[in-house]
Scaffold this motif. Structure first.
Motif, PDB file in Angstrom:
ATOM      1  N   ARG A 104      19.757 -22.785  19.901  1.00  0.00           N
ATOM      2  CA  ARG A 104      20.414 -22.071  21.165  1.00  0.00           C
ATOM      3  C   ARG A 104      19.995 -21.004  22.236  1.00  0.00           C
ATOM      4  NH1 ARG A 104      22.922 -19.779  16.894  1.00  0.00           N
ATOM      5  NH2 ARG A 104      24.460 -20.937  16.331  1.00  0.00           N
ATOM      6  N   SER A 105      18.968 -21.235  21.599  1.00  0.00           N
ATOM      7  CA  SER A 105      17.721 -20.487  22.394  1.00  0.00           C
ATOM      8  C   SER A 105      16.990 -20.969  23.675  1.00  0.00           C
ATOM      9  CB  SER A 105      16.930 -19.339  21.445  1.00  0.00           C
ATOM     10  OG  SER A 105      16.223 -20.224  21.587  1.00  0.00           O
ATOM     11  N   SER A 125      28.435 -22.675  19.595  1.00  0.00           N
ATOM     12  CA  SER A 125      27.422 -23.214  18.478  1.00  0.00           C
ATOM     13  C   SER A 125      27.648 -24.868  18.543  1.00  0.00           C
ATOM     14  CB  SER A 125      28.423 -22.994  17.284  1.00  0.00           C
ATOM     15  OG  SER A 125      27.346 -23.034  15.735  1.00  0.00           O
ATOM     16  N   LEU A 177      14.407 -19.053   1.022  1.00  0.00           N
ATOM     17  CA  LEU A 177      16.127 -19.468   1.395  1.00  0.00           C
ATOM     18  C   LEU A 177      16.130 -20.726   0.583  1.00  0.00           C
ATOM     19  CD1 LEU A 177      15.251 -19.943   5.979  1.00  0.00           C
ATOM     20  CD2 LEU A 177      17.535 -17.980   4.250  1.00  0.00           C
ATOM     21  N   GLU A 232       6.674 -24.789  11.695  1.00  0.00           N
ATOM     22  CA  GLU A 232       6.154 -25.562  11.213  1.00  0.00           C
ATOM     23  C   GLU A 232       5.627 -26.096  11.683  1.00  0.00           C
ATOM     24  OE1 GLU A 232       6.663 -26.932   7.821  1.00  0.00           O
ATOM     25  OE2 GLU A 232       7.981 -26.212   6.910  1.00  0.00           O
ATOM     26  N   ASP A 273      25.832 -25.636   8.846  1.00  0.00           N
ATOM     27  CA  ASP A 273      26.284 -26.394   9.679  1.00  0.00           C
ATOM     28  C   ASP A 273      27.048 -27.641   9.913  1.00  0.00           C
ATOM     29  OD1 ASP A 273      27.356 -23.316  10.784  1.00  0.00           O
ATOM     30  OD2 ASP A 273      25.409 -23.484  12.787  1.00  0.00           O
ATOM     31  N   THR A 302      19.658 -23.544   7.567  1.00  0.00           N
ATOM     32  CA  THR A 302      20.548 -22.447   8.686  1.00  0.00           C
ATOM     33  C   THR A 302      21.612 -23.898   9.579  1.00  0.00           C
ATOM     34  OG1 THR A 302      19.670 -20.475   9.344  1.00  0.00           O
ATOM     35  CG2 THR A 302      21.291 -21.542  10.980  1.00  0.00           C
ATOM     36  N   LEU A 315       5.483 -26.459  -0.938  1.00  0.00           N
ATOM     37  CA  LEU A 315       5.912 -27.173  -1.691  1.00  0.00           C
ATOM     38  C   LEU A 315       6.020 -28.700  -1.997  1.00  0.00           C
ATOM     39  CD1 LEU A 315       9.240 -25.560  -1.068  1.00  0.00           C
ATOM     40  CD2 LEU A 315       8.057 -23.987  -2.435  1.00  0.00           C
ATOM     41  N   GLY A 324      16.387 -28.471  13.313  1.00  0.00           N
ATOM     42  CA  GLY A 324      16.395 -27.061  13.828  1.00  0.00           C
ATOM     43  C   GLY A 324      15.543 -26.151  14.605  1.00  0.00           C
ATOM     44  N   ALA A 325      15.966 -25.303  15.330  1.00  0.00           N
ATOM     45  CA  ALA A 325      14.458 -25.005  16.446  1.00  0.00           C
ATOM     46  C   ALA A 325      13.575 -24.579  15.672  1.00  0.00           C
ATOM     47  CB  ALA A 325      15.089 -24.512  17.216  1.00  0.00           C
ATOM     48  N   THR A 342      23.752 -25.525  23.332  1.00  0.00           N
ATOM     49  CA  THR A 342      24.988 -24.769  23.629  1.00  0.00           C
ATOM     50  C   THR A 342      25.316 -25.219  25.571  1.00  0.00           C
ATOM     51  OG1 THR A 342      24.826 -22.667  23.449  1.00  0.00           O
ATOM     52  CG2 THR A 342      25.382 -24.075  21.002  1.00  0.00           C
ATOM     53  N   ASN A 387      16.819 -35.147   4.402  1.00  0.00           N
ATOM     54  CA  ASN A 387      16.015 -35.245   2.963  1.00  0.00           C
ATOM     55  C   ASN A 387      14.836 -33.159   3.187  1.00  0.00           C
ATOM     56  OD1 ASN A 387      13.872 -35.506   1.437  1.00  0.00           O
ATOM     57  ND2 ASN A 387      12.569 -36.189   3.169  1.00  0.00           N
ATOM     58  N   PHE A 403      28.688 -30.456  15.776  1.00  0.00           N
ATOM     59  CA  PHE A 403      28.116 -31.513  15.226  1.00  0.00           C
ATOM     60  C   PHE A 403      29.031 -33.050  15.986  1.00  0.00           C
ATOM     61  CE2 PHE A 403      25.455 -28.732  13.968  1.00  0.00           C
ATOM     62  CZ  PHE A 403      24.233 -28.425  13.359  1.00  0.00           C
ATOM     63  N   GLU A 442      15.727 -32.954   8.714  1.00  0.00           N
ATOM     64  CA  GLU A 442      14.948 -32.767   8.071  1.00  0.00           C
ATOM     65  C   GLU A 442      14.807 -30.848   8.160  1.00  0.00           C
ATOM     66  OE1 GLU A 442      11.190 -36.060   9.272  1.00  0.00           O
ATOM     67  OE2 GLU A 442      11.127 -34.122  10.160  1.00  0.00           O
ATOM     68  N   THR A 473      12.635 -24.030  12.246  1.00  0.00           N
ATOM     69  CA  THR A 473      12.199 -25.163  11.381  1.00  0.00           C
ATOM     70  C   THR A 473      10.981 -25.631  12.505  1.00  0.00           C
ATOM     71  OG1 THR A 473      13.175 -25.410   9.811  1.00  0.00           O
ATOM     72  CG2 THR A 473      11.266 -26.836  10.258  1.00  0.00           C
ATOM     73  N   GLN A 485      11.255 -23.213   0.856  1.00  0.00           N
ATOM     74  CA  GLN A 485       9.780 -22.282   1.651  1.00  0.00           C
ATOM     75  C   GLN A 485       8.715 -21.493   0.886  1.00  0.00           C
ATOM     76  OE1 GLN A 485      12.110 -18.447   2.781  1.00  0.00           O
ATOM     77  NE2 GLN A 485      11.504 -18.888   5.248  1.00  0.00           N
TER      78      GLN A 485
HETATM   79  N1  NAP Z   1      12.020 -27.228   2.240  1.00  0.00           N
HETATM   80  C1  NAP Z   1      12.534 -28.370   3.071  1.00  0.00           C
HETATM   81  O1  NAP Z   1      12.531 -29.323   2.598  1.00  0.00           O
HETATM   82  C2  NAP Z   1      12.076 -27.099   4.751  1.00  0.00           C
HETATM   83  C3  NAP Z   1      13.024 -28.306   5.297  1.00  0.00           C
HETATM   84  C4  NAP Z   1      13.069 -27.912   6.660  1.00  0.00           C
HETATM   85  C5  NAP Z   1      12.931 -26.892   6.688  1.00  0.00           C
HETATM   86  N2  NAP Z   1      12.579 -25.688   5.798  1.00  0.00           N
HETATM   87  C6  NAP Z   1      11.915 -24.280   5.704  1.00  0.00           C
HETATM   88  O2  NAP Z   1      13.299 -23.826   6.313  1.00  0.00           O
HETATM   89  C7  NAP Z   1      12.955 -22.123   7.138  1.00  0.00           C
HETATM   90  C8  NAP Z   1      14.170 -22.676   8.515  1.00  0.00           C
HETATM   91  O3  NAP Z   1      15.015 -22.434   7.934  1.00  0.00           O
HETATM   92  P1  NAP Z   1      16.601 -22.131   9.384  1.00  0.00           P
HETATM   93  O4  NAP Z   1      17.493 -21.694   8.731  1.00  0.00           O
HETATM   94  O5  NAP Z   1      15.301 -20.089   9.444  1.00  0.00           O
HETATM   95  O6  NAP Z   1      16.271 -21.891  10.518  1.00  0.00           O
HETATM   96  P2  NAP Z   1      16.183 -23.577  10.785  1.00  0.00           P
HETATM   97  O7  NAP Z   1      17.507 -24.403  10.496  1.00  0.00           O
HETATM   98  O8  NAP Z   1      15.450 -24.641  10.848  1.00  0.00           O
HETATM   99  O9  NAP Z   1      16.800 -23.335  12.619  1.00  0.00           O
HETATM  100  C9  NAP Z   1      18.018 -22.585  13.225  1.00  0.00           C
HETATM  101  C10 NAP Z   1      17.814 -22.706  14.225  1.00  0.00           C
HETATM  102  O10 NAP Z   1      18.207 -23.531  15.330  1.00  0.00           O
HETATM  103  C11 NAP Z   1      19.259 -23.269  15.562  1.00  0.00           C
HETATM  104  N3  NAP Z   1      20.229 -23.497  15.258  1.00  0.00           N
HETATM  105  C12 NAP Z   1      20.851 -24.319  14.475  1.00  0.00           C
HETATM  106  N4  NAP Z   1      22.276 -24.573  13.629  1.00  0.00           N
HETATM  107  C13 NAP Z   1      22.658 -24.391  15.201  1.00  0.00           C
HETATM  108  C14 NAP Z   1      23.874 -24.156  15.837  1.00  0.00           C
HETATM  109  N5  NAP Z   1      25.627 -24.888  15.268  1.00  0.00           N
HETATM  110  N6  NAP Z   1      24.633 -23.941  16.407  1.00  0.00           N
HETATM  111  C15 NAP Z   1      23.157 -23.181  18.181  1.00  0.00           C
HETATM  112  N7  NAP Z   1      22.012 -23.256  17.542  1.00  0.00           N
HETATM  113  C16 NAP Z   1      21.500 -23.704  15.410  1.00  0.00           C
HETATM  114  C17 NAP Z   1      19.149 -22.353  16.189  1.00  0.00           C
HETATM  115  O11 NAP Z   1      18.237 -22.097  17.660  1.00  0.00           O
HETATM  116  P3  NAP Z   1      17.597 -21.121  17.935  1.00  0.00           P
HETATM  117  O12 NAP Z   1      17.091 -20.091  17.361  1.00  0.00           O
HETATM  118  O13 NAP Z   1      17.018 -21.594  18.808  1.00  0.00           O
HETATM  119  O14 NAP Z   1      18.931 -20.812  18.594  1.00  0.00           O
HETATM  120  C18 NAP Z   1      18.906 -21.179  14.874  1.00  0.00           C
HETATM  121  O15 NAP Z   1      18.323 -20.305  14.929  1.00  0.00           O
HETATM  122  C19 NAP Z   1      11.294 -22.710   7.190  1.00  0.00           C
HETATM  123  O16 NAP Z   1      11.073 -21.414   6.602  1.00  0.00           O
HETATM  124  C20 NAP Z   1      10.836 -24.108   6.895  1.00  0.00           C
HETATM  125  O17 NAP Z   1       9.874 -24.356   6.685  1.00  0.00           O
HETATM  126  C21 NAP Z   1      12.634 -26.164   4.195  1.00  0.00           C
END
Ligand code: NAP
Length: 243
Positions: free
Chosen positions: A112-113, A157, A210, A81, A186, A182, A52, A74-75, A133, A33, A160, A178, A77, A43
Motif C-alpha cells: 500500500r505504502s 486494500s 507472529l 528479509e 487477506d 498479514t 527457523l 508482502g512488502a 491500491t 509456503n 486478490f 511466501e 517481508t 519469525q
Molecule cells: N516463517 C515464514 O515462512 C515466513 C514467511 C514470510 C514472512 N515471515 C515473517 O513475517 C514477518 C512479516 O510479516 P507481516 O505480516 O508483518 O508482513 P507482510 O504480510 O509480509 O507484509 C505486510 C505488508 O504488505 C502489504 N499488504 C499486505 N496485505 C495487503 C493488502 N490486502 N492490501 C494492501 N497491502 C497489503 C502492506 O504493505 P505496505 O506496508 O508497504 O503498505 C503491509 O504492510 C517477518 O518477520 C518475516 O520474516 C515468515
C-alpha cells in the motif's frame, strides 16, 4: 526425506519431490509456503524466518521456487528479509525448461505504502510486479512505474481476485506466496488460496512472534485437507489443499 502420508518406504529424490509438488496446469493455482515452530512462530528472535529454517526446509523452499511463475510477497517481508529478484543460479534450469517456464520467476510484491527497495523494483531477468491500491501515494507510484509493472487492485486494500487475474493476464499462473502473515490472512480471506505447504520445525520458542496469519479472524474459517506429509530428521513437511 521420506513420505509418511501416503506411505512410501523409500527416500524421495528431487525428481520425486518435483512430481509431488507439481502445479495443476488447468488453471491458475495459488500455493503458499511457510515454516513454523511447534508453538506457531513464523519469525525467529531476529524477526526473520531464516533462523527457523533448516537445510531440508531451505532445499524445499528453493525447489518450490523452481516450479513457480511468480513469487507473491508482502512488502513488510521484503523489507525485513531484504528480498531481491530471483536469480538463475537459484533455479533448476532443466526443470523450468521442461515445464516451459521462464528462466526465473517474477517477484510480485503487495504494498500500500510503496516503500520498496529500488533494487527489488528494478528486477533481474524477470520484471518485478507491484500490486497496490488506488490510495497509494501518486508521486511514489509514478517512480515505481518507471521501474516495475504496477497493478492497481482495489482502492484501500488489495483485492486478490483482481490482482490474481492481472497476474494471469501477464502469463503468471503458478503462484507461490511466501508470506508474510498479514498478506496471508487477506489472501486466505479472499478465498483464493489453493494450497499451503507448511514446514513444522520440532522446536518451541515462545515469545510474541507472529503466527502464520495476522489480522481479523476469518468467519467462516478456511478448511484444508492434508495432501501429503513428508519427514526429514523429525521435521514435517505438510501439504494441504483447500477442501
Ligand atoms: N516463517 C515464514 O515462512 C515466513 C514467511 C514470510 C514472512 N515471515 C515473517 O513475517 C514477518 C512479516 O510479516 P507481516 O505480516 O508483518 O508482513 P507482510 O504480510 O509480509 O507484509 C505486510 C505488508 O504488505 C502489504 N499488504 C499486505 N496485505 C495487503 C493488502 N490486502 N492490501 C494492501 N497491502 C497489503 C502492506 O504493505 P505496505 O506496508 O508497504 O503498505 C503491509 O504492510 C517477518 O518477520 C518475516 O520474516 C515468515
Amino acid at each position: 526425506m521420506q513420505s509418511l502420508f501416503p506411505t512410501s518406504p523409500s527416500e524421495l529424490s528431487d525428481a520425486d519431490l518435483f512430481e509431488l509438488y507439481a502445479y495443476p496446469v488447468e488453471r491458475q493455482w495459488v500455493r503458499a509456503n511457510f515454516v513454523s515452530t511447534l508453538d506457531g512462530a513464523v519469525q525467529g528472535p531476529d524477526q526473520r524466518s531464516g533462523s527457523l529454517s533448516s537445510p531440508p526446509d531451505h532445499h524445499l523452499f528453493a525447489l518450490l521456487r523452481s516450479l513457480c511463475d511468480v513469487v507473491l510477497i508482502g512488502a513488510h517481508t521484503t523489507r525485513v528479509e531484504g528480498y531481491q529478484p530471483v536469480t538463475e543460479a537459484e533455479m533448476r534450469a532443466s526443470v523450468r525448461a521442461d515445464l516451459g517456464l521462464a528462466p526465473v520467476p517474477s517477484i510480485a510484491v503487495v504494498s500500500r505504502s510503496l516503500r520498496l527497495d529500488p533494487e527489488l523494483l528494478r528486477g533481474g531477468s524477470a520484471r518485478t510486479v507491484v500490486i497496490t491500491t488506488g490510495a497509494a501515494p501518486a508521486d511514489v507510484r509514478a517512480d515505481v512505474e518507471a521501474l516495475a509493472t504496477v497493478v492497481v487492485a482495489g482502492e484501500h486494500s488489495v483485492d486478490f481476485g483482481v490482482a490474481l487475474d492481472a497476474l494471469a493476464g501477464l502469463g503468471l499462473q503458478r503462484v507461490l506466496c511466501e508470506g508474510g502473515p498479514t498478506l496471508m490472512r487477506d489472501l486466505v480471506a479472499s478465498g483464493h488460496l489453493d494450497e499451503l505447504c507448511l514446514t513444522l520445525m520440532p522446536r518451541i520458542i515462545a515469545g510474541d512472534a507472529l503466527r502464520l496469519t495476522h489480522g481479523e479472524a476469518l468467519a467462516p474459517p478456511a478448511d484444508l485437507r492434508l495432501r501429503h506429509l513428508l519427514e526429514s530428521d523429525g521435521e514435517l513437511f505438510c501439504r494441504y489443499a483447500r477442501t
